[in-house]
Design a protein around this motif. Structure first.
Motif, PDB file in Angstrom:
ATOM      1  N   ARG A   1       0.832  -1.199   0.000  1.00  0.00           N
ATOM      2  CA  ARG A   1       0.000   0.000   0.000  1.00  0.00           C
ATOM      3  C   ARG A   1       0.870   1.254   0.000  1.00  0.00           C
ATOM      4  N   ASP A   2       0.210   2.404  -0.198  1.00  0.00           N
ATOM      5  CA  ASP A   2       0.937   3.674  -0.238  1.00  0.00           C
ATOM      6  C   ASP A   2       1.664   3.961   1.067  1.00  0.00           C
ATOM      7  N   ASP A   3       1.107   3.476   2.187  1.00  0.00           N
ATOM      8  CA  ASP A   3       1.737   3.722   3.482  1.00  0.00           C
ATOM      9  C   ASP A   3       2.816   2.691   3.817  1.00  0.00           C
ATOM     10  N   GLY A   4       3.080   1.798   2.884  1.00  0.00           N
ATOM     11  CA  GLY A   4       4.138   0.806   3.105  1.00  0.00           C
ATOM     12  C   GLY A   4       3.648  -0.512   3.681  1.00  0.00           C
ATOM     13  N   SER A   5       2.399  -0.574   4.115  1.00  0.00           N
ATOM     14  CA  SER A   5       1.870  -1.815   4.672  1.00  0.00           C
ATOM     15  C   SER A   5       1.559  -2.808   3.547  1.00  0.00           C
ATOM     16  N   ILE A   6       1.429  -4.078   3.929  1.00  0.00           N
ATOM     17  CA  ILE A   6       1.175  -5.137   2.957  1.00  0.00           C
ATOM     18  C   ILE A   6      -0.307  -5.492   2.935  1.00  0.00           C
ATOM     19  N   GLY A   7      -0.877  -5.533   1.766  1.00  0.00           N
ATOM     20  CA  GLY A   7      -2.263  -5.946   1.596  1.00  0.00           C
ATOM     21  C   GLY A   7      -2.352  -7.149   0.687  1.00  0.00           C
ATOM     22  N   VAL A   8      -3.521  -7.741   0.617  1.00  0.00           N
ATOM     23  CA  VAL A   8      -3.756  -8.895  -0.250  1.00  0.00           C
ATOM     24  C   VAL A   8      -4.812  -8.523  -1.284  1.00  0.00           C
ATOM     25  N   SER A   9      -4.493  -8.768  -2.528  1.00  0.00           N
ATOM     26  CA  SER A   9      -5.424  -8.476  -3.613  1.00  0.00           C
ATOM     27  C   SER A   9      -6.277  -9.707  -3.907  1.00  0.00           C
ATOM     28  N   TYR A  10      -7.559  -9.470  -4.214  1.00  0.00           N
ATOM     29  CA  TYR A  10      -8.473 -10.575  -4.484  1.00  0.00           C
ATOM     30  C   TYR A  10      -9.153 -10.380  -5.831  1.00  0.00           C
ATOM     31  N   ASN A  11      -9.333 -11.485  -6.525  1.00  0.00           N
ATOM     32  CA  ASN A  11     -10.091 -11.514  -7.769  1.00  0.00           C
ATOM     33  C   ASN A  11     -11.366 -12.328  -7.573  1.00  0.00           C
ATOM     34  N   ILE A  12     -12.312 -12.111  -8.449  1.00  0.00           N
ATOM     35  CA  ILE A  12     -13.523 -12.924  -8.460  1.00  0.00           C
ATOM     36  C   ILE A  12     -13.344 -14.022  -9.509  1.00  0.00           C
ATOM     37  N   LYS A  13     -13.508 -15.257  -9.084  1.00  0.00           N
ATOM     38  CA  LYS A  13     -13.345 -16.405  -9.973  1.00  0.00           C
ATOM     39  C   LYS A  13     -14.696 -17.065 -10.201  1.00  0.00           C
TER      40      LYS A  13
END
Length: 295
Positions: free
Chosen positions: A115-127
């Protein structure tokens, strides 16, 4: 004389890919799916019968997250085997034309991002996945799961989270109990295989929850453990007709959809961990098959 030079003229350029429109479309789809998840979470928490149906789906699809089990319940609760169109094509079957527009939408991780603040996020897709009943595959009636009672009970205590001890009596005629202070499970002697599995699986689930949960309370853990026990019984072919799930919200202590999903995830993860250990034990103890007929 005909002039064919026009076939070599450059074709008109299509509009450039609109990244923002594509992102907006994907976000709208995710929002729609999560809204369905939240609505289903509220529904299962408000009704014991619906809650049991959710547990049935989670038992049938133990590798799927609680969120995806809710989506399966909302879209096709009788689903038995799922795969996307590529999976089914690899099996030599195809999605029925009339079913192609009716997929089960599930959430799939697309990896981590910063993320912009340096933290880690998880991206999700719709399957989009489809049940076997939506394909051209020949469906067969599901075979009843059956295991030797002793092998199943040995699998249940395989790499158990707490020691198990047999006793002559337990308070209130209980079949098994987890004592957190002693970090031990006590089981009443003389139980039938079904009663032993149901009581012991619940007590071991409580021990597992006490080991992994940050906020352990006996009432909340007891209800979750009952859910775990039901899922395990359903998965491994044990009679679960005696289980009841009245007023789930009272035990889960929330009516917030996101908190409900978190509680259901706790139940799913605990059931998955025990189930995976049991499956390994049962696999290791299978009788070796002879490759050649004895002479």
């Amino acid at each position: 004389m005909n002039n064919f030079d026009d076939i070599f003229e450059s074709t008109p350029q299509t509009d450039e890919f609109d990244k923002e429109a594509w992102a907006a479309k994907k976000k709208a789809e995710r929002d729609e799916v999560y809204a369905l998840t939240d609505a289903t979470a509220e529904a299962v928490c408000a009704d014991g019968g619906k809650f049991r149906e959710y547990l049935d789906v989670q038992a049938a699809f133990r590798n799927y997250s609680a969120t995806n089990a809710l989506l399966i319940l909302a879209t096709k609760p009788d689903a038995r085997r799922l795969g996307d169109k590529d999976f089914w094509r690899d099996q030599g079957v195809y999605i029925k034309r009339q079913e192609f527009g009716h997929p089960i939408k599930i959430v799939e991780s697309n990896g981590e991002y910063t993320r912009d603040d340096g933290s880690i996020g998880v991206s999700y897709n719709i399957k989009r996945v489809y049940d076997i009943s939506q394909t051209t595959a020949r469906t067969r009636a599901p075979q009843a799961v059956s295991h030797d009672a002793r092998a199943l009970l040995n699998a249940l205590i395989y790499k158990r989270p707490a020691p198990v001890q047999s006793v002559d009596e337990l308070p209130n005629g209980m079949d098994a109990v987890y004592d957190r202070e002693q970090n031990a499970v006590f089981v009443r002697r003389g139980l039938s295989a079904i009663d032993l599995f149901c009581g012991l699986s619940k007590a071991l689930a409580q021990a597992e929850l006490a080991r992994t949960g940050e906020e352990y309370t006996e009432e909340n853990a007891g209800f979750k453990a009952q859910c775990v026990s039901y899922i395990l019984g359903k998965e491994f072919g044990v009679d679960v007709s005696g289980y009841a799930f009245e007023a789930p919200a009272d035990f889960l202590r929330t009516d917030d959809p996101q908190m409900i999903r978190a509680e259901l995830t706790d139940i799913r993860d605990t059931a998955y961990d025990i189930s995976a250990r049991m499956a390994r034990s049962l696999e290791q103890n299978k009788a070796p098959r002879h490759t050649e007929q004895e002479r």
